[in-house]
Design a protein around this motif. Structure first.
Motif, mmCIF file in Angstrom:
data_model
loop_
_atom_site.group_PDB
_atom_site.id
_atom_site.type_symbol
_atom_site.label_atom_id
_atom_site.label_comp_id
_atom_site.label_asym_id
_atom_site.label_seq_id
_atom_site.Cartn_x
_atom_site.Cartn_y
_atom_site.Cartn_z
ATOM 1 N N THR A 85 0.806 -1.230 0.000
ATOM 2 C CA THR A 85 0.000 0.000 0.000
ATOM 3 C C THR A 85 0.832 1.269 0.000
ATOM 4 O OG1 THR A 85 -0.095 0.144 2.416
ATOM 5 C CG2 THR A 85 -1.742 -1.254 1.314
ATOM 6 N N HIS A 86 2.107 1.168 0.282
ATOM 7 C CA HIS A 86 3.025 2.303 0.406
ATOM 8 C C HIS A 86 2.676 3.186 1.607
ATOM 9 C CE1 HIS A 86 6.537 4.062 -1.363
ATOM 10 N NE2 HIS A 86 6.019 5.277 -1.366
ATOM 11 N N ALA A 87 1.871 2.668 2.528
ATOM 12 C CA ALA A 87 1.527 3.422 3.731
ATOM 13 C C ALA A 87 2.760 3.576 4.617
ATOM 14 C CB ALA A 87 0.418 2.708 4.493
ATOM 15 N N PHE A 88 2.902 4.746 5.203
ATOM 16 C CA PHE A 88 4.036 5.044 6.083
ATOM 17 C C PHE A 88 3.847 4.313 7.410
ATOM 18 C CE2 PHE A 88 6.459 7.494 9.166
ATOM 19 C CZ PHE A 88 7.613 7.841 8.474
ATOM 20 N N LEU A 89 4.807 3.474 7.768
ATOM 21 C CA LEU A 89 4.698 2.657 8.978
ATOM 22 C C LEU A 89 5.556 3.186 10.121
ATOM 23 C CD1 LEU A 89 4.897 -0.867 7.284
ATOM 24 C CD2 LEU A 89 2.847 0.443 7.873
ATOM 25 N N GLY A 90 6.566 3.976 9.808
ATOM 26 C CA GLY A 90 7.448 4.506 10.839
ATOM 27 C C GLY A 90 8.819 4.804 10.281
ATOM 28 N N ARG A 91 9.745 5.056 11.164
ATOM 29 C CA ARG A 91 11.120 5.290 10.724
ATOM 30 C C ARG A 91 12.057 4.405 11.528
ATOM 31 N NH1 ARG A 91 14.388 6.574 14.871
ATOM 32 N NH2 ARG A 91 13.586 8.143 16.279
ATOM 33 N N VAL A 92 13.033 3.848 10.839
ATOM 34 C CA VAL A 92 14.038 2.974 11.433
ATOM 35 C C VAL A 92 15.367 3.318 10.783
ATOM 36 C CG1 VAL A 92 14.784 0.593 11.812
ATOM 37 C CG2 VAL A 92 12.352 1.123 11.768
ATOM 38 N N GLY A 93 16.441 3.367 11.553
ATOM 39 C CA GLY A 93 17.701 3.693 10.898
ATOM 40 C C GLY A 93 18.904 3.691 11.801
ATOM 41 N N LEU A 94 20.024 4.126 11.221
ATOM 42 C CA LEU A 94 21.313 4.207 11.880
ATOM 43 C C LEU A 94 21.654 5.667 12.122
ATOM 44 C CD1 LEU A 94 23.197 1.690 9.553
ATOM 45 C CD2 LEU A 94 22.295 1.195 11.844
ATOM 46 N N ARG A 95 21.939 6.006 13.344
ATOM 47 C CA ARG A 95 22.288 7.389 13.688
ATOM 48 C C ARG A 95 23.698 7.428 14.271
ATOM 49 N NH1 ARG A 95 19.832 12.364 14.557
ATOM 50 N NH2 ARG A 95 18.575 11.621 12.814
ATOM 51 N N ASN A 96 24.547 8.274 13.706
ATOM 52 C CA ASN A 96 25.910 8.418 14.184
ATOM 53 C C ASN A 96 25.953 9.514 15.250
ATOM 54 O OD1 ASN A 96 28.750 9.537 14.256
ATOM 55 N ND2 ASN A 96 29.060 7.783 12.909
ATOM 56 N N ARG A 97 26.352 9.129 16.451
ATOM 57 C CA ARG A 97 26.483 10.087 17.557
ATOM 58 C C ARG A 97 27.966 10.245 17.862
ATOM 59 N NH1 ARG A 97 21.332 10.566 19.801
ATOM 60 N NH2 ARG A 97 19.921 8.851 19.288
ATOM 61 N N ALA A 98 28.454 11.476 17.795
ATOM 62 C CA ALA A 98 29.891 11.729 17.881
ATOM 63 C C ALA A 98 30.521 11.144 19.137
ATOM 64 C CB ALA A 98 30.157 13.237 17.826
ATOM 65 N N ARG A 99 29.805 11.133 20.251
ATOM 66 C CA ARG A 99 30.386 10.640 21.503
ATOM 67 C C ARG A 99 30.085 9.164 21.764
ATOM 68 N NH1 ARG A 99 31.125 15.402 24.533
ATOM 69 N NH2 ARG A 99 32.044 16.869 23.056
ATOM 70 N N HIS A 100 29.149 8.587 21.044
ATOM 71 C CA HIS A 100 28.706 7.231 21.361
ATOM 72 C C HIS A 100 28.898 6.223 20.235
ATOM 73 C CE1 HIS A 100 26.943 8.723 25.042
ATOM 74 N NE2 HIS A 100 26.222 9.584 24.379
ATOM 75 N N GLY A 101 29.047 6.654 19.004
ATOM 76 C CA GLY A 101 29.123 5.725 17.884
ATOM 77 C C GLY A 101 27.810 5.653 17.129
ATOM 78 N N VAL A 102 27.640 4.596 16.350
ATOM 79 C CA VAL A 102 26.444 4.434 15.518
ATOM 80 C C VAL A 102 25.400 3.646 16.297
ATOM 81 C CG1 VAL A 102 25.533 3.486 13.366
ATOM 82 C CG2 VAL A 102 27.822 4.504 13.417
ATOM 83 N N ASP A 103 24.173 4.166 16.354
ATOM 84 C CA ASP A 103 23.133 3.428 17.061
ATOM 85 C C ASP A 103 21.948 3.138 16.154
ATOM 86 O OD1 ASP A 103 20.560 5.035 17.773
ATOM 87 O OD2 ASP A 103 22.153 6.460 18.223
ATOM 88 N N LEU A 104 21.258 2.065 16.473
ATOM 89 C CA LEU A 104 20.050 1.660 15.769
ATOM 90 C C LEU A 104 18.842 2.180 16.537
ATOM 91 C CD1 LEU A 104 18.515 -0.150 13.670
ATOM 92 C CD2 LEU A 104 18.650 -1.980 15.376
#
Length: 341
Positions: free
Chosen positions: A63-82
């Motif tokens: 349906t192409h309906a928007f279900l949410g957002r999921v991803g990888l975020r780079n935090r300068a002090r902590h590293g990459v988080d899911l």
């Protein structure tokens, strides 16, 4: 799954930002305005520009309906988080787990990141259960966005391959390879493509150190970009600091302007973090300063010295650093305690 765009702000508002049951578990806290959703989308777009990876808009394949957002975020002090935020009507269908596994697949099998973390509020039992099913291991606690969070860690060996998820990350044919040593001479020659001075430093007549690690981006079996780094105890204002020196950042002429360098640099930083570096440092030509500034590096104004066969020299190049541990900037001098890189 497609990179979040500015045009997704209305969908993000309806599915996530306006949902108190979702926002109460996010580090950003409660928000209920469309302007907040637009600001979030702008932040996601900027992150993609800076790192070459980030948060995805997750949509129903039929349906192409928007279900949410999921991803990888780079935090300068902590590293990459899911991180993930799924709209209430879509929860309980395994969407966070399925999309999260695709993100981990991207992180480990395409980008070759050394680790991925996740930060979750202690009472968020549903998200903790998802993280554990994905293979996360408890890794202590941390302050994230001013909140006390549990930290979980994913490692490449403990993550299963994703299936049945279509992921568009804008660079699906690229594969990063991280190896010990200065890299293949054949790959280096291919990247230089006959250029006699690809880094623009030959006229300085300096002796350079070999890299201890090399990250190479490959497309269709051919190298398109690389970066190298080494780990060393350097002196910041006379005190030793475990520092990673980045160098040899090179993109093949035919692949420049595609943002490949940003991803190679971002991933190299994470490998240096995993190896124990507290700060990352590089020497670059003045014309490259704006590029690194956009990637979160900052320029040093103190003298920087390094060794040469005839003795110590002050660097003629611009020095930039990337803080990994919240340590103070040097105010007097930096000594690389060895050859430049």
């Amino acid at each position: 799954m497609e990179p979040i765009r500015r045009g997704d702000s209305d969908d993000l508002f309806e599915a996530v930002v306006s949902q108190d049951g979702v926002m109460r578990w996010l580090a950003t806290g409660r928000a209920d305005s469309r302007s907040a959703a637009r600001a979030m989308c702008d932040d996601h777009v900027a992150h993609w520009t800076r790192h070459g990876y980030g948060d995805f808009a997750v949509r129903d394949a039929a349906t192409h309906a928007f279900l949410g957002r999921v991803g990888l975020r780079n935090r300068a002090r902590h590293g990459v988080d899911l991180g993930f935020a799924v709209q209430p009507l879509a929860q309980g269908r395994g969407i966070a787990g399925e999309a999260g596994r695709a993100c981990l697949d991207l992180a480990f099998r395409r980008l070759s990141l050394p680790a991925v973390f996740a930060f979750v509020l202690p009472d968020n039992t549903a998200s903790i259960a998802v993280l554990r099913r994905l293979g996360a291991q408890a890794d202590g606690t941390v302050q994230s966005s001013g909140l006390h969070c549990l930290r979980f860690r994913f490692d490449p060996a403990g993550t299963a391959t994703a299936e049945h998820v279509a992921v568009d990350d804008g660079g699906a044919d690229l594969q990063s390879i991280h190896v010990l040593g200065p890299g293949s001479p054949t790959d280096g020659a291919a990247l230089r493509d006959g250029l006699p001075d690809p880094f623009g430093v030959n006229e300085l007549a300096l002796v350079w150190d070999d890299k201890q690690y090399t990250l190479t981006a490959v497309s269709e079996g051919r190298p398109v970009a690389s970066a190298g780094w080494l780990l060393r105890d350097m002196a910041f204002d006379g005190s030793p600091r475990r520092t990673a020196g980045l160098g040899g950042v090179l993109v093949h002429p035919a692949h420049r302007g595609q943002g490949i360098a940003r991803t190679v640099i971002s991933v190299a930083v994470e490998h240096a973090r995993a190896a124990g570096a507290e700060t990352m440092i590089l020497l670059c030509r003045p014309d490259l300063v704006p590029l690194y500034a956009q990637l979160g590096w900052s320029r040093l104004s103190v003298p920087v010295t390094f060794q040469q066969p005839d003795g110590a020299r002050t660097s003629p190049l611009t020095t930039m650093i990337y803080d990994l541990a919240g340590l103070p900037r040097p105010t007097i001098s930096v000594d690389l305690r060895g050859l430049p890189f």
